[in-house]
Design a protein around this motif. Structure first.
Motif, PDB file in Angstrom:
ATOM      1  N   VAL A  33     -15.130  24.336 -44.156  1.00  0.00           N
ATOM      2  CA  VAL A  33     -16.145  25.239 -43.632  1.00  0.00           C
ATOM      3  C   VAL A  33     -16.033  26.545 -44.405  1.00  0.00           C
ATOM      4  CG1 VAL A  33     -16.924  26.522 -41.585  1.00  0.00           C
ATOM      5  CG2 VAL A  33     -16.017  24.206 -41.341  1.00  0.00           C
ATOM      6  N   LEU A  34     -17.171  27.090 -44.830  1.00  0.00           N
ATOM      7  CA  LEU A  34     -17.207  28.397 -45.486  1.00  0.00           C
ATOM      8  C   LEU A  34     -17.785  29.373 -44.483  1.00  0.00           C
ATOM      9  CD1 LEU A  34     -16.682  29.965 -48.082  1.00  0.00           C
ATOM     10  CD2 LEU A  34     -18.975  29.307 -48.858  1.00  0.00           C
ATOM     11  N   LEU A  35     -16.964  30.315 -44.058  1.00  0.00           N
ATOM     12  CA  LEU A  35     -17.260  31.187 -42.925  1.00  0.00           C
ATOM     13  C   LEU A  35     -17.209  32.641 -43.373  1.00  0.00           C
ATOM     14  CD1 LEU A  35     -17.396  30.762 -39.723  1.00  0.00           C
ATOM     15  CD2 LEU A  35     -14.974  31.261 -39.766  1.00  0.00           C
ATOM     16  N   GLY A  36     -18.379  33.283 -43.464  1.00  0.00           N
ATOM     17  CA  GLY A  36     -18.441  34.690 -43.844  1.00  0.00           C
ATOM     18  C   GLY A  36     -17.874  35.590 -42.754  1.00  0.00           C
ATOM     19  N   ARG A  37     -17.481  36.777 -43.164  1.00  0.00           N
ATOM     20  CA  ARG A  37     -16.838  37.738 -42.268  1.00  0.00           C
ATOM     21  C   ARG A  37     -17.629  38.007 -40.987  1.00  0.00           C
ATOM     22  NH1 ARG A  37     -12.996  41.875 -43.626  1.00  0.00           N
ATOM     23  NH2 ARG A  37     -13.274  41.149 -45.746  1.00  0.00           N
ATOM     24  N   ALA A  38     -18.945  37.998 -41.060  1.00  0.00           N
ATOM     25  CA  ALA A  38     -19.772  38.261 -39.872  1.00  0.00           C
ATOM     26  C   ALA A  38     -19.571  37.207 -38.786  1.00  0.00           C
ATOM     27  CB  ALA A  38     -21.240  38.326 -40.262  1.00  0.00           C
ATOM     28  N   HIS A  39     -19.023  36.067 -39.136  1.00  0.00           N
ATOM     29  CA  HIS A  39     -18.832  34.969 -38.179  1.00  0.00           C
ATOM     30  C   HIS A  39     -17.399  34.836 -37.687  1.00  0.00           C
ATOM     31  CE1 HIS A  39     -22.888  33.530 -38.873  1.00  0.00           C
ATOM     32  NE2 HIS A  39     -22.669  33.716 -40.164  1.00  0.00           N
ATOM     33  N   TRP A  40     -16.485  35.604 -38.234  1.00  0.00           N
ATOM     34  CA  TRP A  40     -15.073  35.457 -37.882  1.00  0.00           C
ATOM     35  C   TRP A  40     -14.814  35.648 -36.392  1.00  0.00           C
ATOM     36  CZ3 TRP A  40     -12.138  38.474 -42.275  1.00  0.00           C
ATOM     37  CH2 TRP A  40     -12.358  37.826 -43.486  1.00  0.00           C
ATOM     38  N   ALA A  41     -15.301  36.734 -35.812  1.00  0.00           N
ATOM     39  CA  ALA A  41     -15.016  37.027 -34.398  1.00  0.00           C
ATOM     40  C   ALA A  41     -15.617  35.966 -33.482  1.00  0.00           C
ATOM     41  CB  ALA A  41     -15.523  38.408 -34.025  1.00  0.00           C
ATOM     42  N   GLY A  42     -16.843  35.561 -33.756  1.00  0.00           N
ATOM     43  CA  GLY A  42     -17.492  34.547 -32.929  1.00  0.00           C
ATOM     44  C   GLY A  42     -16.793  33.207 -33.007  1.00  0.00           C
ATOM     45  N   ALA A  43     -16.393  32.818 -34.212  1.00  0.00           N
ATOM     46  CA  ALA A  43     -15.689  31.547 -34.385  1.00  0.00           C
ATOM     47  C   ALA A  43     -14.329  31.584 -33.694  1.00  0.00           C
ATOM     48  CB  ALA A  43     -15.537  31.227 -35.866  1.00  0.00           C
ATOM     49  N   LEU A  44     -13.633  32.690 -33.822  1.00  0.00           N
ATOM     50  CA  LEU A  44     -12.326  32.828 -33.178  1.00  0.00           C
ATOM     51  C   LEU A  44     -12.451  32.770 -31.658  1.00  0.00           C
ATOM     52  CD1 LEU A  44      -9.291  33.316 -33.403  1.00  0.00           C
ATOM     53  CD2 LEU A  44      -9.781  35.770 -33.442  1.00  0.00           C
TER      54      LEU A  44
END
Length: 80
Positions: A35-46
């Motif tokens: 999965v390639l996950l940009g910084r804008a998605h880090w908090a939501g994914a976590l």
């Protein structure tokens, strides 16, 4: 999964804003790794990550694009 799958995902993400990118390997229409996950998605994914399903619910809700990779690997880790 081999380096060819990783390369395909990274290459597919190059045309996106690196902070917004959200891609994952696809195997016969199902999401897998990597999965390639940009910084804008880090908090939501976590926040969404739970047990062995990880952040799958977040990736689905956020509209994560699948990059077809079934020609490169079997996708044994794909969602069921």
């Amino acid at each position: 999964m081999g380096s060819d799958v990783v390369r395909r995902i990274v290459t597919a993400g190059r045309s996106s804003d690196p902070t917004q990118v959200l891609l994952r390997a696809g195997f016969h229409g199902s999401g897998g790794h990597p999965v390639l996950l940009g910084r804008a998605h880090w908090a939501g994914a976590l926040a969404a990550a739970q047990g062995d399903r990880g952040a799958n619910a977040y990736l689905t809700a956020a509209g994560c694009m699948l990059v077809p990779c079934e020609d490169l690997a079997e996708g044994n880790d794909r969602d069921s």
